[in-house]
Design an enzyme around this catalytic site. Sequence first.
Site, PDB file in Angstrom:
ATOM      1  N   HIS A   1       0.525  -1.157   3.266  1.00 22.69           N
ATOM      2  CA  HIS A   1       0.777  -1.024   1.817  1.00 22.69           C
ATOM      3  C   HIS A   1       0.653   0.418   1.347  1.00 22.69           C
ATOM      4  CE1 HIS A   1      -0.410  -5.546   1.448  1.00 22.69           C
ATOM      5  NE2 HIS A   1       0.814  -5.365   1.875  1.00 22.69           N
TER       6      HIS A   1
ATOM      7  N   CYS B   1      13.519  13.518  -5.313  1.00 26.50           N
ATOM      8  CA  CYS B   1      14.019  14.062  -4.036  1.00 26.50           C
ATOM      9  C   CYS B   1      13.307  13.454  -2.824  1.00 26.50           C
ATOM     10  CB  CYS B   1      13.841  15.595  -4.020  1.00 26.50           C
ATOM     11  SG  CYS B   1      12.124  16.106  -3.829  1.00 26.50           S
TER      12      CYS B   1
ATOM     13  N   ASN C   1     -15.231 -13.192   6.822  1.00 27.22           N
ATOM     14  CA  ASN C   1     -15.097 -13.257   5.364  1.00 27.22           C
ATOM     15  C   ASN C   1     -16.211 -14.175   4.845  1.00 27.22           C
ATOM     16  OD1 ASN C   1     -14.164 -13.707   2.693  1.00 27.22           O
ATOM     17  ND2 ASN C   1     -12.054 -13.366   3.350  1.00 27.22           N
TER      18      ASN C   1
HETATM   19  C1  BV8 Z   1       7.852  -7.908  -0.543  1.00 23.52           C
HETATM   20  C2  BV8 Z   1      -0.667  -1.671  -2.797  1.00 23.52           C
HETATM   21  C3  BV8 Z   1      10.186  -8.140  -0.257  1.00 23.52           C
HETATM   22  C4  BV8 Z   1      -0.663  -1.389  -4.247  1.00 23.52           C
HETATM   23  C5  BV8 Z   1      -0.459  -4.089  -2.568  1.00 23.52           C
HETATM   24  C6  BV8 Z   1       7.494 -13.149  -6.604  1.00 23.52           C
HETATM   25  C7  BV8 Z   1       8.126 -11.971  -6.999  1.00 23.52           C
HETATM   26  C8  BV8 Z   1       8.119 -10.821  -6.182  1.00 23.52           C
HETATM   27  C9  BV8 Z   1       7.483 -10.840  -4.959  1.00 23.52           C
HETATM   28  C10 BV8 Z   1       6.842 -12.020  -4.593  1.00 23.52           C
HETATM   29  C11 BV8 Z   1       6.838 -13.160  -5.377  1.00 23.52           C
HETATM   30  N1  BV8 Z   1       6.124 -14.127  -4.724  1.00 23.52           N
HETATM   31  C12 BV8 Z   1       5.680 -13.623  -3.558  1.00 23.52           C
HETATM   32  C13 BV8 Z   1       6.123 -12.368  -3.467  1.00 23.52           C
HETATM   33  C14 BV8 Z   1       5.885 -11.474  -2.380  1.00 23.52           C
HETATM   34  C15 BV8 Z   1       4.739 -10.555  -2.794  1.00 23.52           C
HETATM   35  C16 BV8 Z   1       3.435 -11.339  -2.715  1.00 23.52           C
HETATM   36  O1  BV8 Z   1       3.003 -11.667  -1.637  1.00 23.52           O
HETATM   37  N2  BV8 Z   1       2.852 -11.658  -3.894  1.00 23.52           N
HETATM   38  C17 BV8 Z   1       1.614 -12.430  -3.903  1.00 23.52           C
HETATM   39  C18 BV8 Z   1       0.710 -11.917  -5.035  1.00 23.52           C
HETATM   40  C19 BV8 Z   1       1.967 -13.894  -4.077  1.00 23.52           C
HETATM   41  N3  BV8 Z   1       4.745  -9.502  -1.816  1.00 23.52           N
HETATM   42  C20 BV8 Z   1       5.417  -8.379  -2.076  1.00 23.52           C
HETATM   43  O2  BV8 Z   1       5.973  -8.129  -3.135  1.00 23.52           O
HETATM   44  C21 BV8 Z   1       5.497  -7.420  -0.914  1.00 23.52           C
HETATM   45  N4  BV8 Z   1       6.856  -7.003  -0.734  1.00 23.52           N
HETATM   46  O3  BV8 Z   1       7.647  -9.080  -0.412  1.00 23.52           O
HETATM   47  O4  BV8 Z   1       9.104  -7.301  -0.526  1.00 23.52           O
HETATM   48  C22 BV8 Z   1      10.177  -8.411   1.181  1.00 23.52           C
HETATM   49  C23 BV8 Z   1      10.214  -9.742   1.607  1.00 23.52           C
HETATM   50  C24 BV8 Z   1      10.228 -10.013   2.960  1.00 23.52           C
HETATM   51  C25 BV8 Z   1      10.185  -8.959   3.880  1.00 23.52           C
HETATM   52  C26 BV8 Z   1      10.102  -7.642   3.431  1.00 23.52           C
HETATM   53  C27 BV8 Z   1      10.093  -7.368   2.063  1.00 23.52           C
HETATM   54  C28 BV8 Z   1       4.653  -6.179  -1.201  1.00 23.52           C
HETATM   55  C29 BV8 Z   1       3.188  -6.565  -1.240  1.00 23.52           C
HETATM   56  C30 BV8 Z   1       2.338  -5.291  -1.310  1.00 23.52           C
HETATM   57  C31 BV8 Z   1       1.748  -5.158  -2.693  1.00 23.52           C
HETATM   58  N5  BV8 Z   1       0.840  -4.009  -2.704  1.00 23.52           N
HETATM   59  N6  BV8 Z   1      -1.235  -2.997  -2.576  1.00 23.52           N
HETATM   60  C32 BV8 Z   1      -2.046  -1.103  -4.749  1.00 23.52           C
HETATM   61  O5  BV8 Z   1      -3.022  -1.186  -3.961  1.00 23.52           O
HETATM   62  O6  BV8 Z   1      -2.163  -0.798  -5.941  1.00 23.52           O
HETATM   63  S1  BV8 Z   1      -1.150  -5.598  -2.312  1.00 23.52           S
HETATM   64  C33 BV8 Z   1      -2.821  -5.595  -2.651  1.00 23.52           C
HETATM   65  O7  BV8 Z   1      -3.241  -6.933  -2.301  1.00 23.52           O
HETATM   66  C34 BV8 Z   1      -3.693  -4.689  -1.789  1.00 23.52           C
HETATM   67  O8  BV8 Z   1      -2.986  -3.993  -0.797  1.00 23.52           O
HETATM   68  C35 BV8 Z   1      -4.627  -5.697  -1.114  1.00 23.52           C
HETATM   69  O9  BV8 Z   1      -5.092  -5.261   0.077  1.00 23.52           O
HETATM   70  C36 BV8 Z   1      -3.694  -6.823  -0.969  1.00 23.52           C
HETATM   71  C37 BV8 Z   1      -4.199  -8.149  -0.523  1.00 23.52           C
HETATM   72  O10 BV8 Z   1      -5.379  -8.412  -1.189  1.00 23.52           O
HETATM   73  P1  BV8 Z   1      -6.691  -8.489  -0.269  1.00 23.52           P
HETATM   74  O11 BV8 Z   1      -6.763  -7.233   0.536  1.00 23.52           O
HETATM   75  O12 BV8 Z   1      -6.694  -9.766   0.471  1.00 23.52           O
HETATM   76  O13 BV8 Z   1      -7.825  -8.411  -1.331  1.00 23.52           O
HETATM   77  P2  BV8 Z   1      -8.361  -9.611  -2.226  1.00 23.52           P
HETATM   78  O14 BV8 Z   1      -9.136  -9.009  -3.340  1.00 23.52           O
HETATM   79  O15 BV8 Z   1      -7.230 -10.553  -2.524  1.00 23.52           O
HETATM   80  O16 BV8 Z   1      -9.356 -10.413  -1.248  1.00 23.52           O
HETATM   81  C38 BV8 Z   1     -10.547  -9.779  -0.820  1.00 23.52           C
HETATM   82  C39 BV8 Z   1     -11.128 -10.676   0.255  1.00 23.52           C
HETATM   83  O17 BV8 Z   1     -12.275 -10.037   0.776  1.00 23.52           O
HETATM   84  C40 BV8 Z   1     -11.569 -12.038  -0.268  1.00 23.52           C
HETATM   85  O18 BV8 Z   1     -11.160 -13.040   0.631  1.00 23.52           O
HETATM   86  C41 BV8 Z   1     -13.094 -11.932  -0.279  1.00 23.52           C
HETATM   87  O19 BV8 Z   1     -13.723 -13.178   0.007  1.00 23.52           O
HETATM   88  C42 BV8 Z   1     -13.320 -10.982   0.852  1.00 23.52           C
HETATM   89  N7  BV8 Z   1     -14.565 -10.209   0.794  1.00 23.52           N
HETATM   90  C43 BV8 Z   1     -15.265  -9.809  -0.298  1.00 23.52           C
HETATM   91  N8  BV8 Z   1     -16.362  -9.084   0.108  1.00 23.52           N
HETATM   92  C44 BV8 Z   1     -16.308  -9.030   1.468  1.00 23.52           C
HETATM   93  C45 BV8 Z   1     -15.185  -9.728   1.906  1.00 23.52           C
HETATM   94  N9  BV8 Z   1     -14.858  -9.860   3.212  1.00 23.52           N
HETATM   95  C46 BV8 Z   1     -15.685  -9.272   4.110  1.00 23.52           C
HETATM   96  N10 BV8 Z   1     -16.791  -8.573   3.761  1.00 23.52           N
HETATM   97  C47 BV8 Z   1     -17.135  -8.441   2.460  1.00 23.52           C
HETATM   98  N11 BV8 Z   1     -18.241  -7.734   2.123  1.00 23.52           N
HETATM   99 ZN    ZN Z   2      11.308  16.335  -5.927  1.00 27.29          ZN
END
Ligand code: BV8
Ligand code: ZN
Length: 253
Positions: free
Chosen positions: A120, A131, A215
């Site tokens: 990501h 550019c 997790n």
């Molecule tokens: C794509 C960068 C096409 C930005 C991020 C409707 C419309 C449009 C798109 C979609 C749609 N429905 C689905 C989609 C696809 C969409 C998607 O998946 N949406 C989700 C919300 C349903 N995906 C996309 O749009 C992707 N692109 O699909 O393009 C395509 C299709 C096919 C093939 C190619 C291309 C792009 C997704 C990337 C988005 N960008 N980040 C920024 O950071 O600002 S995503 C963002 O969420 C972060 O990167 C983050 O890492 C990621 C996932 O979240 P998690 O890392 O899991 O974090 P979260 O808080 O959710 O969970 C934390 C976990 O840790 C929990 O389980 C918790 O229990 C645990 N935890 C807590 N403490 C601890 C712990 N574990 C261990 N130790 C601890 N101490």
């Molecule tokens: Zn430029």
Amino acid sequence: MNDEALARAVEALRGATEVAVLTGAGVSAESGVPTFRGSGGLWRGRRAVDLATPEAFARDPTLVWQFYEERRRNLEPLAPNPAHRVLAAWQDRFPAYTLITQNVDGLHHAAGARGVLELHGNIWRVRCTACGLEREDRTVPFPALPPRCAACGGLERPCVVWFGENLPEDAFEAASRAAATADVLVVVGTSAVVYPAAGLVTMAAHCGATVIEVNPEPSALAGEATVLLRGPAGVVLPELDARLFGGGKGDGG
Ligand code: BV8
Ligand code: ZN
């Protein structure tokens, strides 16, 4: 943390030739980085998923940059935790090892990990929307928002993958290959709700890998896991490391 599960995880890793690791925001939680979907996931009442989009940036580049600039400012003083250090040390412990992350915080690299597959992007890199010039930038705070390209004056954006945007092809292809051939996939700190990254877990399981989930809570793909290690990454990974390699407790070997 369940001793029997730990023993099964150690056994799987001990016999592994190809090990892949997929991390999410949870691996950075003990460094003080708020997770996306935990309580810290809101910013000025907006969800990250509403700000991390090309549409939000096109509509109001300054507001989106304020969101990223605040995260950069909060991230800057933070350090890798024992989980990052163990995952960096493991790159020299297994014959074949691939570290894949959904995180944009750069903490795996800061812990010494090399060749991390950043699916990501990275919040410390910016790219010109006109550019395409890309550069590393650790200025905190920026003198003015949004930053402008030195070469052409165009608007610069964070080099992160927004919702609806494709993942970097080379990184995702390498991650897919690693998931498909892994003997063991360790999934650390992700809720496994964001695709296509989460699909790597299902792919690895279907290709016969042992999937180990680290997790405190079950992820959306806990059903695909062979072994569930219910605890924080900063505790579980040093414990695994100590049992596997006799590493120092919590210092990542
Ligand atoms: C794509 C960068 C096409 C930005 C991020 C409707 C419309 C449009 C798109 C979609 C749609 N429905 C689905 C989609 C696809 C969409 C998607 O998946 N949406 C989700 C919300 C349903 N995906 C996309 O749009 C992707 N692109 O699909 O393009 C395509 C299709 C096919 C093939 C190619 C291309 C792009 C997704 C990337 C988005 N960008 N980040 C920024 O950071 O600002 S995503 C963002 O969420 C972060 O990167 C983050 O890492 C990621 C996932 O979240 P998690 O890392 O899991 O974090 P979260 O808080 O959710 O969970 C934390 C976990 O840790 C929990 O389980 C918790 O229990 C645990 N935890 C807590 N403490 C601890 C712990 N574990 C261990 N130790 C601890 N101490
Ligand atoms: Zn430029």
